[in-house]
Design an enzyme around this catalytic site. Structure first.
Site, PDB file in Angstrom:
ATOM      1  N   SER A 175      -2.532  -5.709   4.604  1.00  0.00           N
ATOM      2  CA  SER A 175      -1.992  -6.376   6.095  1.00  0.00           C
ATOM      3  C   SER A 175      -2.400  -5.229   7.378  1.00  0.00           C
ATOM      4  O   SER A 175      -2.553  -4.146   6.766  1.00  0.00           O
ATOM      5  CB  SER A 175      -0.568  -6.530   5.727  1.00  0.00           C
ATOM      6  OG  SER A 175       0.040  -7.068   4.679  1.00  0.00           O
TER       7      SER A 175
ATOM      8  N   GLU B 132      -2.742 -10.831  -9.447  1.00  0.00           N
ATOM      9  CA  GLU B 132      -1.857 -10.168  -8.747  1.00  0.00           C
ATOM     10  C   GLU B 132      -0.870 -10.867  -9.039  1.00  0.00           C
ATOM     11  O   GLU B 132       0.214 -10.822  -8.685  1.00  0.00           O
ATOM     12  CB  GLU B 132      -2.135  -9.790  -7.040  1.00  0.00           C
ATOM     13  CG  GLU B 132      -0.353 -10.006  -6.627  1.00  0.00           C
ATOM     14  CD  GLU B 132      -1.053  -8.762  -4.992  1.00  0.00           C
ATOM     15  OE1 GLU B 132      -1.954  -8.618  -4.662  1.00  0.00           O
ATOM     16  OE2 GLU B 132       0.453  -8.889  -4.935  1.00  0.00           O
TER      17      GLU B 132
END
Ligand SMILES: Cc1cc2nc3c(=O)[nH]c(=O)nc-3n(C[C@H](O)[C@H](O)[C@H](O)COP(=O)(O)OP(=O)(O)OC[C@H]3O[C@@H](n4cnc5c(N)ncnc54)[C@H](O)[C@@H]3O)c2cc1C
Lengths: 386, 323
Positions: free
Chosen positions: A135, A252
């Site tokens: 991010s 994940e």
């Protein structure tokens, strides 16, 4: 298509992994620090280097990595069991968590022999903690728009400039795997992205912890100011960062990570109920949570069977994560309402603190690792709607 | 293997038109005989009794199909009765299970019996024994719900009695309906997805709208969770365990409302018409949610068992999954 649903074949945890559970429990009984529920509820935000190293010494960091690098070479089911035990106990796993789950497998899959020889043994020894640099301030859900840039340098290495944000645990990590632009422009989207292993001790790297609403500082902002990277910082192929990142996300999203974020709170509440004269009023709520968890765990085990078979169930994992986080968010919502049912009543202080913490962070469950809306878009694609 | 063979029959013989006709009161025997004559009633009977001795997990696929095809007959119950009753004791009847049983002054009453409107025999549990009632002289009390095949039943004649294996009947009733729900949901989902791809508004298929996509994604989650929850009740052994059945029925029943709601929302007005097939499945979903206990019945049963176990919640559900 409807095939997506057929991909959830019923599976159970095989005997070898069940047997492994007893070993994990023995380890936790002696090595897990005694912590109150509100601290245990932080589990995958809980950083305890000592605990991570003891786990590594036992051979259980890098559980799926090859033995030649110090890994345990266990299958996805054994990892499922290990993670399930760590999370339900509320163990402080933040230190080694990302390296074990994502960075290690990524390096093992895409790294050069030299990178494997360097990083993997350190990961397995609990000496190299990793964080995920995806991010950025302007690239959240739209990850392909990342602007942090690696430019080729004269010596064959790279110069790194830009900024990452929301990076969990960077302040305690030695390394970040960063997704950055190595060629082209943000308009080129998925093309021209690469992954680099950034040594966070290099000159030009600044890590600034960001305090969150609970008073903790688990995530950070990371600045790269003309950081000089060696040629071998590139992991995998240049320009292949997008494909690599997506493979990483299958790990994940599919595991027990997505079922148990509120489990310490639920168990604490149930413990308090067991000693309370008014338990009978709450049987339906308790039973409902158990029924939901049972079904979710079947979904997660089903995905694990696919991982164990060497497949990459990316869309199935998105489905499990979305419904799993919904459950994780319902627990504090429902328990909070019950704790506030009678303003005259005493509330167990540890339970109250645990519930407050989980209630405050619960909105992050459907943000971290991809937001609910992005996941539902992926499921819709898997259903053939887009 | 058995499931495929059964599906071949159902595809031809249990079409939506047949389902509607039987619901409207047509003789169910034609469909019943087609399935009985092919030997399917004996799937769960032991091989020593000429049955197929089908393992429970394979039987799940069969029960799922019966839901998927909205089969308007108590087939799942009649098949399972072969596993509940002693060898050779099961009548060649259209047998169903009573979710409840009340002793009354002049006989017995079984409220809300699935397929009570057409069944020719009923198996009930009085807490001491299994009671097998012949419906010949039964008084049938229709529910008054349009197209429903459920009914209350009153008996005055003495039933036959058989030894009872714990709460096996209660567990079977819940587990079967969990599987039927999962099957009907799968079909409702397929129809909804297909409709989302085909129905066009504002110049594109409605499935291209993000709001619709997200509803369908959530529906898929509920359907997937329901299917595995139901499947888990059909584990090892010859009968579903009570708590496994409880988890299955509670979870599938709770999913009924969101699943039916989304199916209808996406379909718009056409979905609630009698003429369109979706209602065959969503009506059953709503009815089966209640049959043999809704989530409101089973959640406290599970909750009590969890509190009594003294175990953390993950251990509790895992022990049930392994058993
Ligand atoms: C606790 C926590 C830990 C994190 N750890 C890490 C980490 O270690 N490393 C890392 O790289 N990142 C990390 N993140 C970041 C996380 O991945 C991002 O928060 C997430 O991807 C969303 O990005 P954003 O916050 O910029 O929100 P935005 O992308 O700005 O989204 C805001 C809202 O708009 C919605 N939205 C955006 N686009 C669409 C669309 N196309 N359709 C419908 N709705 C849309 C989103 O769903 C969301 O509801 C972490 C986040 C949290 C909360």
């Amino acid at each position: 298509m409807a095939n997506l649903l057929d991909n959830f074949a019923y599976a159970t945890v095989p005997p070898h992994a069940q047997a492994f559970r007893a070993e994990v429990r023995d380890f936790l009984a002696t090595e897990m620090p005694t912590l109150p529920a509100d601290v245990r509820a932080r589990s995958w935000m809980g950083f305890d280097a000592g605990f991570s190293r003891r786990l590594a010494a036992r051979g259980w960091v890098g559980v799926t990595l090859p033995q030649e690098f110090g890994g345990a070479a266990l299958d996805a089911f054994s990892r499922f069991v290990l993670v399930e035990e760590l999370l339900t106990a509320g163990a402080p796993v933040a230190g080694h968590w990302i390296a074990d789950r994502q960075s290690g497998p990524l390096i093992a899959k895409y790294g050069t022999p030299a990178q494997k020889a360097f990083y993997l043994p350190r990961i397995c020894a609990g000496e190299a903690f990793f964080c995920i640099g995806m991010s950025e301030p302007n690239s959240g859900s739209d990850l392909a728009s990342v602007g942090t840039r690696a430019t080729p340098a004269a010596d064959g290495g790279w110069r790194l400039n830009g900024r990452k944000i929301w990076t969990t645990n960077a302040q305690n990590c030695q390394y970040m795997i960063a997704l950055v632009r190595s060629s082209g422009d943000p308009q080129d989207r998925q093309k021209g992205l690469s992954q680099f292993i950034v040594d966070l001790s290099l000159p030009g790297v600044t890590v600034r912890p960001i305090e969150d609403l609970t008073g903790d500082a688990h995530f950070t902002e990371v600045f790269f100011d003309d950081v000089s990277l060696a040629a071998d910082a590139l992991v995998g192929a240049e320009g292949q960062g997008w494909e690599q990142v997506n493979a990483e996300l299958a790990f994940e999203r599919s595991g027990p990570e997505r079922l148990y974020s509120s489990i310490v709170l639920l168990d604490r509440w149930i413990e308090v109920l067991r000693d309370s004269p008014d338990a009978s009023r709450h049987l339906a709520t308790v039973g409902r949570f158990a029924a939901h968890l049972a079904a979710l765990r079947h979904l997660s085990v089903s995905c694990t069977a696919r991982l164990a078979a060497g497949e990459s169930p990316v869309i199935e994992a998105a489905l499990v994560k979305d419904i799993g986080t919904t459950f994780e968010q319902e627990i504090p919502a429902v328990i909070s309402a019950l704790l506030g049912e009678d303003p005259q009543a005493d509330v167990d202080a540890e339970l109250l603190r645990t519930c407050a913490y989980v209630s405050q962070v619960a909105p992050t469950y459907s943000l971290r690792g991809g937001t609910r809306e992005i996941l539902r878009g992926m499921i819709a694609r898997g259903l053939g709607l887009r | 293997m058995f499931a495929e063979a059964l599906e071949d029959i159902l595809r031809d013989r249990c079409t939506p038109a047949v389902v509607r006709a039987i619901e409207a009161g047509d003789d169910p025997m034609l469909l019943w005989s087609a399935i009985a004559e092919a030997g399917f009633l004996e799937l769960l009977a032991p091989e020593s009794a000429g049955g197929a001795g089908l393992p429970l997990d394979e039987f799940f696929e069969v029960a799922l199909l019966l839901g998927r095809y909205a089969v308007p007959l108590p087939l799942a119950q009649s098949m399972a009765a072969r596993a509940l009753l002693p060898e050779g004791a099961c009548p060649a009847a259209m047998l169903t299970f009573a979710p409840g049983l009340r002793r009354e002054a002049d006989g017995w009453c079984c409220p809300q019996v699935p397929f009570g409107a057409i069944a020719t025999a009923v198996l009930a549990d009085d807490g001491d024994a299994l009671l097998l009632f012949d419906c010949q002289d039964a008084q049938r009390l229709p529910t008054g719900v349009a197209h429903s095949q459920a009914a209350g039943l009153r008996f005055t004649a003495e039933p036959q009695r058989f030894a009872r294996d714990g709460q096996a009947l209660r567990a079977w009733g819940a587990a079967l309906h969990a599987a039927l729900i999962a099957g009907a949901m799968a079909r409702a989902f397929e129809m909804t997805l297909q409709y989302g791809n085909e129905r066009s508004q504002f110049g594109k298929s409605i499935g291209k709208f993000q709001a619709i996509q997200h509803q369908l994604s959530v529906m898929a989650e509920q359907v997937a969770a329901s299917r595995l929850a139901a499947r888990a009740a059909f584990g090892a052994g010859t009968a579903p365990g009570l708590l496994q059945a409880a988890l299955a029925k509670a979870r599938t029943s709770e999913a009924v409302v969101p699943v039916a709601a989304t199916a209808h929302a996406v379909h718009g007005a056409i979905g609630v018409t009698a003429e369109y097939d979706l209602q065959l499945y969503t009506r059953r979903l709503q009815e089966w949610r209640l049959a043999h206990g809704s989530e409101a019945h089973w959640h406290p049963v599970i909750g009590q068992a969890l509190l009594d176990s003294g175990a953390p919640v993950a251990d509790f559900i895992r022990d049930l999954a392994a058993a």
